[in-house]
Design an enzyme around this catalytic site. Structure first.
Site, PDB file in Angstrom:
ATOM      1  NE  ARG A 180      -3.602   0.403   2.772  1.00 35.28           N
ATOM      2  CZ  ARG A 180      -4.278   0.232   3.912  1.00 35.28           C
ATOM      3  NH1 ARG A 180      -3.946   0.922   4.983  1.00 35.28           N
ATOM      4  NH2 ARG A 180      -5.269  -0.631   3.960  1.00 35.28           N
ATOM      5  CE  LYS A 214      -8.451   2.654   3.353  1.00 35.11           C
ATOM      6  NZ  LYS A 214      -8.780   1.508   2.474  1.00 35.11           N
ATOM      7  CB  SER A 248     -12.375  -2.904   1.407  1.00 35.22           C
ATOM      8  OG  SER A 248     -10.978  -2.985   1.342  1.00 35.22           O
TER       9      SER A 248
END
Length: 205
Positions: free
Chosen positions: A33, A131, A102
């Protein structure tokens, strides 16, 4: 154990060092990521991680960017609710590359599966600071998603060695973590401990 290597959450190490430690500790999947980074700058690291995972027979996933996943021949792509639709990502990816998505509700999980994903991720299981936009899900939602879909279910969000057993017992097929490994004083030992607790709870590793 599915470790997300976030280029901004490394505990003062390089992303490659975090990845190496996670795999030595027994992680079987890695995701890269790199939010906000230019893809051309990320590509060399992505290639390194792809080669590293291949050497360890681990699965390598790219977050968000289908073009980058295709370019480095990653094993797959992970997208969120507001990223490229699965059908559009499939147009970019190789036929052999997997897609995960997700989700925070059973309805989203069913929709993702109907889109043809290879796995659904459910979170946040617990509160997480890595996040900011993550919505709460919890163990009950994890159980409901597991009952609603046929593909593998990956749990993410605030999971650590203290709570990983209850997540496995709630039906997760894989456990995804960031800070529990990357911010640990010894990432390799942290990964090894998580793998041991996954096994003790009846999971595979």
């Amino acid at each position: 154990l599915y470790v997300i290597v976030d280029t901004e959450i490394t505990g003062g190490r390089t992303p490659l060092e975090v990845a190496q430690a996670a795999l030595r500790g027994g992680a079987r999947m890695l995701q890269l990521r790199a939010k906000g980074a230019d893809k051309g700058d990320v590509m060399p690291l992505a290639r390194q991680l792809k080669q590293l995972c291949a050497s360890q027979k681990a699965v390598f996933i790219i977050n968000d960017h289908a073009d980058l996943a295709r370019a480095v021949e990653a094993d797959g792509l992970h997208v969120g609710q507001h990223d490229l639709p699965v059908a559009a990502a499939r147009q970019v990816l190789l036929p052999t590359q997997a897609i995960g998505r997700s989700n925070a509700t059973p309805e989203e999980g069913r929709y993702s599966e109907a889109m043809g994903v290879d796995y659904v991720a459910v979170g946040a299981i617990y509160a997480t600071g890595t996040k900011k936009s993550t919505r709460p899900a919890g163990l009950e939602t994890l159980r409901r998603v597991k009952a609603a879909v046929h593909c593998p279910v990956i749990a993410i969000g605030g999971i650590n060695k203290e709570n990983v057993a209850e997540v496995v017992k709630a039906g997760a097929d894989a456990i995804s973590v960031i800070s529990a490994v990357s911010l640990a004083s010894d990432p390799e030992a942290a990964a090894r401990e998580l793998v041991a607790r996954i096994r003790q709870a009846g999971g595979k590793a």
